[in-house]
Design a protein around this motif. Structure first.
Motif, PDB file in Angstrom:
ATOM      1  N   ASN A 110       0.848  -1.187   0.000  1.00  0.00           N
ATOM      2  CA  ASN A 110       0.000   0.000   0.000  1.00  0.00           C
ATOM      3  C   ASN A 110       0.882   1.234   0.000  1.00  0.00           C
ATOM      4  O   ASN A 110       1.888   1.274   0.697  1.00  0.00           O
ATOM      5  N   TYR A 111       0.468   2.253  -0.765  1.00  0.00           N
ATOM      6  CA  TYR A 111       1.213   3.502  -0.854  1.00  0.00           C
ATOM      7  C   TYR A 111       0.537   4.550   0.029  1.00  0.00           C
ATOM      8  O   TYR A 111      -0.685   4.670   0.032  1.00  0.00           O
ATOM      9  N   TYR A 112       1.340   5.306   0.773  1.00  0.00           N
ATOM     10  CA  TYR A 112       0.851   6.402   1.608  1.00  0.00           C
ATOM     11  C   TYR A 112       1.668   7.638   1.277  1.00  0.00           C
ATOM     12  O   TYR A 112       2.888   7.575   1.201  1.00  0.00           O
ATOM     13  N   VAL A 113       0.992   8.771   1.083  1.00  0.00           N
ATOM     14  CA  VAL A 113       1.678  10.031   0.793  1.00  0.00           C
ATOM     15  C   VAL A 113       1.479  10.954   1.983  1.00  0.00           C
ATOM     16  O   VAL A 113       0.352  11.272   2.346  1.00  0.00           O
ATOM     17  N   ASN A 114       2.583  11.376   2.592  1.00  0.00           N
ATOM     18  CA  ASN A 114       2.576  12.237   3.784  1.00  0.00           C
ATOM     19  C   ASN A 114       1.540  11.785   4.820  1.00  0.00           C
ATOM     20  O   ASN A 114       0.611  12.523   5.154  1.00  0.00           O
ATOM     21  N   VAL A 144      -2.143  12.674  -6.910  1.00  0.00           N
ATOM     22  CA  VAL A 144      -1.893  13.198  -5.564  1.00  0.00           C
ATOM     23  C   VAL A 144      -0.567  13.950  -5.537  1.00  0.00           C
ATOM     24  O   VAL A 144      -0.473  15.059  -4.985  1.00  0.00           O
ATOM     25  N   LEU A 145       0.457  13.379  -6.149  1.00  0.00           N
ATOM     26  CA  LEU A 145       1.767  14.036  -6.169  1.00  0.00           C
ATOM     27  C   LEU A 145       1.743  15.323  -7.000  1.00  0.00           C
ATOM     28  O   LEU A 145       2.414  16.299  -6.663  1.00  0.00           O
ATOM     29  N   TYR A 165      -2.470   2.985  -6.363  1.00  0.00           N
ATOM     30  CA  TYR A 165      -1.362   3.249  -7.273  1.00  0.00           C
ATOM     31  C   TYR A 165      -1.813   4.111  -8.456  1.00  0.00           C
ATOM     32  O   TYR A 165      -1.073   4.985  -8.919  1.00  0.00           O
ATOM     33  N   GLU A 166      -3.034   3.902  -8.956  1.00  0.00           N
ATOM     34  CA  GLU A 166      -3.519   4.648 -10.117  1.00  0.00           C
ATOM     35  C   GLU A 166      -3.698   6.134  -9.798  1.00  0.00           C
ATOM     36  O   GLU A 166      -3.629   6.961 -10.693  1.00  0.00           O
ATOM     37  N   GLU A 167      -3.937   6.489  -8.547  1.00  0.00           N
ATOM     38  CA  GLU A 167      -4.143   7.886  -8.157  1.00  0.00           C
ATOM     39  C   GLU A 167      -2.884   8.550  -7.610  1.00  0.00           C
ATOM     40  O   GLU A 167      -2.893   9.740  -7.307  1.00  0.00           O
TER      41      GLU A 167
END
Length: 147
Positions: free
Chosen positions: A68-72, A89-90, A83-85
């Motif tokens: 799973n990817y988490y941004v900040n 987000v970045l 992953y597709e979004e």
């Protein structure tokens, strides 16, 4: 009248010349391998034993053991980003980021396969493709300090 053979054949084999041949082959392969290796891949890896902290942390991306990817993320109740979004987000963060040194710190669990890191690198390349060269992000791979 019996004819005798005067040249007797010896069943012995001298190993002295064989060791010289093996030694010469070893030297040859050592020299050729050192000529090929330095030009293979140039890597800049972060040092894990330096203990240095970055002054500014623009973006932190986490990849946990479940991929799973988490941004900040803010605390334990952070929601994973599909992953597709991830690129969208970045891009949203990059629009409001006015830092001089733009870096993304990737914190990946040690059980995460390298293909997840490469997939994130592809997202980073897509993000940087829409930015000027002076505004592009650099990625750092976070490591744990040696104990």
């Amino acid at each position: 009248m019996a004819i005798k053979i005067q040249n007797k054949r010896s069943a012995e084999f001298s190993m002295a010349s064989m060791s010289d041949l093996v030694f010469l082959l070893l030297i040859f392969f050592m020299i050729t391998s050192t000529l090929v290796a330095p030009n293979a891949i140039n890597l800049l890896l972060p040092k894990s034993d330096s203990g240095k902290q970055l002054a500014s942390r623009n973006i932190e991306v986490y990849i946990d053991a479940d991929r799973n990817y988490y941004v900040n993320p803010k605390g334990r109740d952070a929601q994973p980003v599909p992953y597709e979004e991830l690129l969208f987000v970045l891009q949203g963060i990059a629009e409001v980021d006015h830092a001089e040194q733009r870096t993304i710190i990737l914190r990946a669990d040690k059980s995460v396969p390298i293909e997840c890191v490469v997939a994130f690198y592809d997202v980073l390349n897509a993000l940087n493709a829409g930015l000027e060269e002076s505004q592009r992000y650099k990625m750092l791979l976070a490591t744990e300090a040696k104990s």
